[in-house]
Design a protein around this motif. Structure first.
Motif, PDB file in Angstrom:
ATOM      1  N   TYR A  18      57.080  79.475 118.018  1.00 32.93           N
ATOM      2  CA  TYR A  18      56.583  78.574 116.858  1.00 32.93           C
ATOM      3  C   TYR A  18      55.439  79.033 116.507  1.00 32.93           C
ATOM      4  O   TYR A  18      54.848  78.423 115.419  1.00 32.93           O
TER       5      TYR A  18
ATOM      6  N   LYS B 152      56.839  81.217 122.692  1.00 31.87           N
ATOM      7  CA  LYS B 152      55.870  80.983 121.434  1.00 31.87           C
ATOM      8  C   LYS B 152      56.626  81.297 120.344  1.00 31.87           C
ATOM      9  O   LYS B 152      55.684  81.889 119.471  1.00 31.87           O
TER      10      LYS B 152
ATOM     11  N   LEU C 121      45.940  71.765 114.101  1.00 35.74           N
ATOM     12  CA  LEU C 121      47.224  72.842 114.315  1.00 35.74           C
ATOM     13  C   LEU C 121      47.033  74.503 113.977  1.00 35.74           C
ATOM     14  O   LEU C 121      47.072  75.004 114.910  1.00 35.74           O
TER      15      LEU C 121
ATOM     16  N   GLU D 282      49.112  74.542 124.068  1.00 34.28           N
ATOM     17  CA  GLU D 282      50.278  74.649 123.726  1.00 34.28           C
ATOM     18  C   GLU D 282      50.928  73.355 123.488  1.00 34.28           C
ATOM     19  O   GLU D 282      51.748  72.793 122.606  1.00 34.28           O
TER      20      GLU D 282
ATOM     21  N   LEU E 136      53.656  70.011 115.700  1.00 34.06           N
ATOM     22  CA  LEU E 136      54.710  70.968 114.922  1.00 34.06           C
ATOM     23  C   LEU E 136      56.038  69.513 114.912  1.00 34.06           C
ATOM     24  O   LEU E 136      56.463  69.410 113.796  1.00 34.06           O
TER      25      LEU E 136
ATOM     26  N   LYS F 250      57.377  67.557 111.384  1.00 30.86           N
ATOM     27  CA  LYS F 250      58.854  67.623 110.929  1.00 30.86           C
ATOM     28  C   LYS F 250      59.428  66.167 110.242  1.00 30.86           C
ATOM     29  O   LYS F 250      60.073  66.356 109.369  1.00 30.86           O
TER      30      LYS F 250
ATOM     31  N   LYS G 143      59.947  77.627 123.290  1.00 30.83           N
ATOM     32  CA  LYS G 143      58.528  77.418 124.066  1.00 30.83           C
ATOM     33  C   LYS G 143      57.929  78.672 124.799  1.00 30.83           C
ATOM     34  O   LYS G 143      56.894  78.919 124.503  1.00 30.83           O
TER      35      LYS G 143
ATOM     36  N   LYS H   5      52.792  80.551 113.785  1.00 32.00           N
ATOM     37  CA  LYS H   5      53.033  80.836 112.264  1.00 32.00           C
ATOM     38  C   LYS H   5      53.069  82.220 111.903  1.00 32.00           C
ATOM     39  O   LYS H   5      53.667  82.474 110.654  1.00 32.00           O
TER      40      LYS H   5
ATOM     41  N   LEU I 220      49.721  71.606 120.288  1.00 34.67           N
ATOM     42  CA  LEU I 220      50.288  72.246 119.166  1.00 34.67           C
ATOM     43  C   LEU I 220      51.932  71.856 118.960  1.00 34.67           C
ATOM     44  O   LEU I 220      51.994  71.552 117.803  1.00 34.67           O
TER      45      LEU I 220
ATOM     46  N   MET J 289      65.817  69.387 103.357  1.00 33.73           N
ATOM     47  CA  MET J 289      65.069  70.551 103.733  1.00 33.73           C
ATOM     48  C   MET J 289      66.631  71.358 104.180  1.00 33.73           C
ATOM     49  O   MET J 289      67.353  70.806 105.020  1.00 33.73           O
TER      50      MET J 289
END
Lengths: 187, 219
Positions: free
Chosen positions: A134, A132, B174, B151, B158, B162, A129, A136, B154, A1
């Protein structure tokens, strides 16, 4: 990746407004929008998807509740999407100003465009965090923008060189883009 | 410390709400902000959101008295709360009214409507165990902990993704958690799940890369 850069040079915000302080901080919105290249300072997502400009808000880098004098100071304002602005709330934590810091040394993206913090940057880890980052939605908006950018590049290449490889890629990219649009319209 | 916002068109009622909190809030966990209703529902919702509070309490009738405001308020407390909830799912909101039947009838959720008498001591005479303040506190704590749990899980998923591929159940979980958190921030413009499911890594990034390579070659 591979690690991809969080943002490209063209989207680095620069505060250029030199006018007088305005009484209502919301009146800066047009200036901020231009200075932030129509993008959220914290997520780099462009403001023309999912509700567009109307959902974008003005974040007070240092919260107005604790720094009332900075409520209408342009240097304290950040063009931001409603999601990060509300997540940030009155938090005074350790934030990086998108205008003053090279975000690419604190954040990167994975292949899907998801925002990730470098573990060496404690501020980025905190922001990821708390804001947020993260979610999508940020990788989706990034993807849509990437596809649009590549369509433009290919269009210019085809116009200038008539290259068959460019035409082939243009078809593939456009089809991907149309797939996304199809789902968006079905909302 | 919880920041709560009280909305009323009359300063007298704002003062008595503050007195009520001051008297009952023995732990000193509430900070009360107040605001007269603005001229339009839209600007009021924007104002409420920008104040970054933990809960909103509004009077039901916002257009009754004109001692402190000199304009018409074209919405009532339940409409304001519905407006807030349409932007932020499950956000802690309450309506206070002296006209309980009317407000209850107009509100979709009867649990958010409380009788104003609580501010003037009638609470003692009722048999209800939980006072308004307890409910307010519990609602805020419940809301916050629901989001914190979501949270944590989640982030856990996540992190796991990985290093290994998630199974279908985990993928579903998720997405649900992602949507739950997204809706709590701004329900109006959430990205539909169908689009989130289309995220694909390899083929797309290869394609983007191919364009960049071709550009370098041809220019």
């Amino acid at each position: 990746m591979r690690n991809l850069p969080f943002r490209d040079d063209a989207s680095i915000p620069v505060r250029t407004y030199q006018g007088p302080d305005l009484k209502n901080y919301r009146d800066y919105k047009d200036h901020l929008r231009n200075d932030f290249k129509k993008k959220c300072g914290y997520t780099n997502c462009i403001d023309d998807w999912f509700g567009g400009v109307s959902t974008f808000q003005i974040d007070h880098f240092l919260p107005q509740s604790k720094y009332p004098k900075l409520k209408t100071k342009y240097s304290n304002l950040i063009y931001s999407c409603s999601y990060v602005n509300r997540a940030k709330s009155n938090d005074e934590g350790n934030y990086l100003d998108p205008c003053n810091e090279n975000f690419n040394t604190h954040f990167f993206r994975n292949d899907q465009g998801a925002i990730l913090p470098f573990s060496t940057s404690s501020k980025a880890v905190y922001m990821h965090k708390r804001l947020k980052l993260y979610l999508k939605r940020y990788s989706i908006i990034w993807t849509l923008e990437q596809l649009e950018q590549r369509m433009e590049i290919l269009r210019t290449l085809i116009e200038n060189t008539n290259d068959d490889g460019a035409k082939e890629l243009f078809v593939q990219i456009t089809m991907k883009y149309m797939d996304y649009k199809k789902y968006l319209r079905a909302q | 410390m919880y920041k709560i916002l009280f909305i009323d068109e009359q300063q007298e009622d704002i003062d008595s709400f503050k007195d009520y909190i001051e008297e009952k809030d023995l732990e000193g966990i509430f900070e009360v902000l107040d605001k007269y209703p603005l001229k339009s529902l839209e600007s009021m919702i924007e104002e409420v959101m920008s104040m970054h509070v933990d809960a909103v309490i509004t009077d039901f009738r916002l257009n009754e008295y004109k001692e402190n405001i000199d304009y018409n308020v074209p919405y009532d407390g339940t409409q304001l709360v519905e407006g807030i909830l349409s932007e932020r799912e499950d956000f802690p909101c309450f309506v206070l009214t002296s006209f309980d039947d009317e407000a209850v009838g107009k509100s979709e959720d009867v649990n958010i409507v409380y009788i104003k008498g609580i501010l003037h001591g009638t609470e003692k005479e009722t048999k209800a165990k939980a006072t308004f303040l307890d409910r307010l506190k519990n609602q805020i704590i419940h809301y916050k902990s629901k989001l914190e749990k979501a949270e944590l899980r989640l982030i856990e998923l996540l992190e796991k993704s990985k290093t290994q591929e998630l199974d279908a159940f985990e993928e579903d979980e998720l997405l649900k958690l992602d949507s739950l958190i997204e809706k709590s921030l701004d329900k109006k413009y959430v990205v539909p799940d169908t689009v989130k499911r289309t995220i694909e890594s390899k083929s797309l990034s290869e394609l983007l890369n191919a364009v960049d390579e071709l550009k370098k070659k041809l220019e």
